[in-house]
Design a protein around this motif. Sequence first.
Motif, PDB file in Angstrom:
ATOM      1  N   THR A  43      -5.514  -2.966  -2.720  1.00  0.00           N
ATOM      2  CA  THR A  43      -4.173  -2.395  -2.689  1.00  0.00           C
ATOM      3  C   THR A  43      -3.560  -2.345  -4.081  1.00  0.00           C
ATOM      4  O   THR A  43      -2.950  -1.348  -4.479  1.00  0.00           O
ATOM      5  CB  THR A  43      -3.268  -3.212  -1.751  1.00  0.00           C
TER       6      THR A  43
ATOM      7  N   LEU B  90      -6.243   9.992   0.793  1.00  0.00           N
ATOM      8  CA  LEU B  90      -5.301   8.931   1.145  1.00  0.00           C
ATOM      9  C   LEU B  90      -5.676   8.272   2.468  1.00  0.00           C
ATOM     10  O   LEU B  90      -5.585   7.041   2.616  1.00  0.00           O
ATOM     11  CB  LEU B  90      -3.881   9.489   1.219  1.00  0.00           C
TER      12      LEU B  90
ATOM     13  N   LEU C 129      -6.932   9.996  -6.403  1.00  0.00           N
ATOM     14  CA  LEU C 129      -6.520  10.971  -5.394  1.00  0.00           C
ATOM     15  C   LEU C 129      -7.212  12.307  -5.558  1.00  0.00           C
ATOM     16  O   LEU C 129      -7.262  13.105  -4.610  1.00  0.00           O
ATOM     17  CB  LEU C 129      -4.999  11.174  -5.452  1.00  0.00           C
TER      18      LEU C 129
ATOM     19  N   ARG D 193       0.906   3.817  -3.202  1.00  0.00           N
ATOM     20  CA  ARG D 193       0.377   5.173  -2.975  1.00  0.00           C
ATOM     21  C   ARG D 193       1.456   6.225  -3.157  1.00  0.00           C
ATOM     22  O   ARG D 193       1.164   7.345  -3.595  1.00  0.00           O
ATOM     23  CB  ARG D 193      -0.255   5.262  -1.594  1.00  0.00           C
TER      24      ARG D 193
ATOM     25  N   HIS E  36      -3.226   8.391 -10.955  1.00  0.00           N
ATOM     26  CA  HIS E  36      -3.455   9.354  -9.879  1.00  0.00           C
ATOM     27  C   HIS E  36      -4.897   9.839  -9.817  1.00  0.00           C
ATOM     28  O   HIS E  36      -5.232  10.663  -8.956  1.00  0.00           O
ATOM     29  CB  HIS E  36      -2.526  10.559 -10.065  1.00  0.00           C
TER      30      HIS E  36
ATOM     31  N   ASP F 179      -8.554   6.047   1.796  1.00  0.00           N
ATOM     32  CA  ASP F 179      -8.034   4.872   1.090  1.00  0.00           C
ATOM     33  C   ASP F 179      -7.420   3.888   2.088  1.00  0.00           C
ATOM     34  O   ASP F 179      -7.668   2.675   2.041  1.00  0.00           O
ATOM     35  CB  ASP F 179      -7.000   5.353   0.073  1.00  0.00           C
TER      36      ASP F 179
ATOM     37  N   PRO G 172      -4.272   1.558  -7.846  1.00  0.00           N
ATOM     38  CA  PRO G 172      -3.233   2.260  -8.619  1.00  0.00           C
ATOM     39  C   PRO G 172      -3.340   2.051 -10.124  1.00  0.00           C
ATOM     40  O   PRO G 172      -2.674   2.780 -10.879  1.00  0.00           O
ATOM     41  CB  PRO G 172      -1.928   1.650  -8.082  1.00  0.00           C
TER      42      PRO G 172
ATOM     43  N   TRP H 267       0.842  -1.206   0.000  1.00  0.00           N
ATOM     44  CA  TRP H 267       0.000   0.000   0.000  1.00  0.00           C
ATOM     45  C   TRP H 267       0.875   1.253   0.000  1.00  0.00           C
ATOM     46  O   TRP H 267       0.632   2.190  -0.773  1.00  0.00           O
ATOM     47  CB  TRP H 267      -0.917  -0.003   1.224  1.00  0.00           C
TER      48      TRP H 267
END
Length: 443
Positions: free
Chosen positions: A148, A120, A159, A43, A156, A123, A152, A39
């Motif tokens: 996890t 974040l 976010l 991140r 991005h 998340d 991604p 993770w």
Amino acid sequence: MSALKSATQAPATTATHRSPPLSKRVRTARRLLLLAVGWLATRALMLWLLTHDQYALLGRGGVAREVWKLYFHWYGGLAHGRFPTGDHLWQYPPGAGVVLLAPGLLPHLTYFQAFVVLTLLTDALIALALALAGTRPGRSLGGAALWTAGLPLLLHIPLVRYDVQVTAFAVISLLTLSRSARACGAWAALGALVKVWPALALIGTPRGRTTREAWTAAVVTAATLLALLAALFRNPFDFLRQQGGRGVQIESLGGTVLMFAHRTGWSGDTRYQYGAVEFVGPYVQTVAACSLALTAAAFGLLLLWRVRARHWTPATPYDAALAAVLLFTVTSRVISPQYMVWLVGLAAVCLTSRHTTQRTVALLVLAATAVSAVEYPALYGYVIDSTWTGCLLMLVRNGLLASAAIMSFVRLWRSGCSMPEGPEPDEPTRRTDWIPAFFRTGK
């Protein structure tokens, strides 16, 4: 003597097939540590991409613009006690205003920085909730692993959209069902007040008392908070007036049809409106009406399943939520890349249970998520211009989503409308779990 000998040997035989409790705890701790490291690494990569989003393949800054320009603009009015009025971009229930106000809780950061930090943290909360659920007896850490590794794939984008926060409400709602139906309903209602779809988390609740308690709690929670927001803010329901004019977004299933029509001579064009690039021209309203009809048909199928279902497993509420959101996403007039956050989250919840029927569906969701990141932001210009590259990208992405939706509902129907013969599909004697063995937890 024979019986005595058998009795004395039984514990030793059992011991050879079951690991000591300490060994189980050590293995689980190692898996949790690997998840935590994964993770943090992924991140960090997402944050790096966000700080370099001026590159063409990352959107030339357009991905992050929605937060520092649009969200911050709305924040200014919300901070003064009023929801946007007459703004065709504001199409969200009033609970969304609370989420957009939340960055104000971190006054030492800019609005953009605070928004990313809170996203974040949310998340991480989802990953933690999935991991805790996966360590319970008979559960799996596969859900935490999927979240996890799967988020991604959208680069991005997660976010700088508040879909992670919305997904958190749905994930927590489903994971609390086994402990408290009322808590499940309350969390679903909170999510529905931010973006409507988390209400679908309740579609698979077991019949009887559980369903009554969950839906009662949801209604009471929603009514209470709506009354509170109406008392504290002006114009909380103006968003209802901005829904009817939506057209067909280029990334939707109907948009894919129009893209190929454009390649064959259709005279329509694209235009930025209602916060998305949509098609305008002949037959667009017909395609939009077909999308709405398909959404109604999907709702009818889900109700029919609900009426006909006779068999519930511990995973049925999870599977039903994923199937429902997939059906409504595929038939929608709008399919934005951030919608994939919802599907990854719900697929992750499914994989916390060894009884789920949705493992292959989760793979299709991950594949569609990866294609979504190629389509936007990397090659979005090709999609807007309806080039053959853009057409094929959307055909693949939406084909994967449509296949996942159909497969998800068929498997949900088969698992609920016919009593299984023999052991459950996910029992150790018949397991075909695709999650790497490292992430599995033994019974």
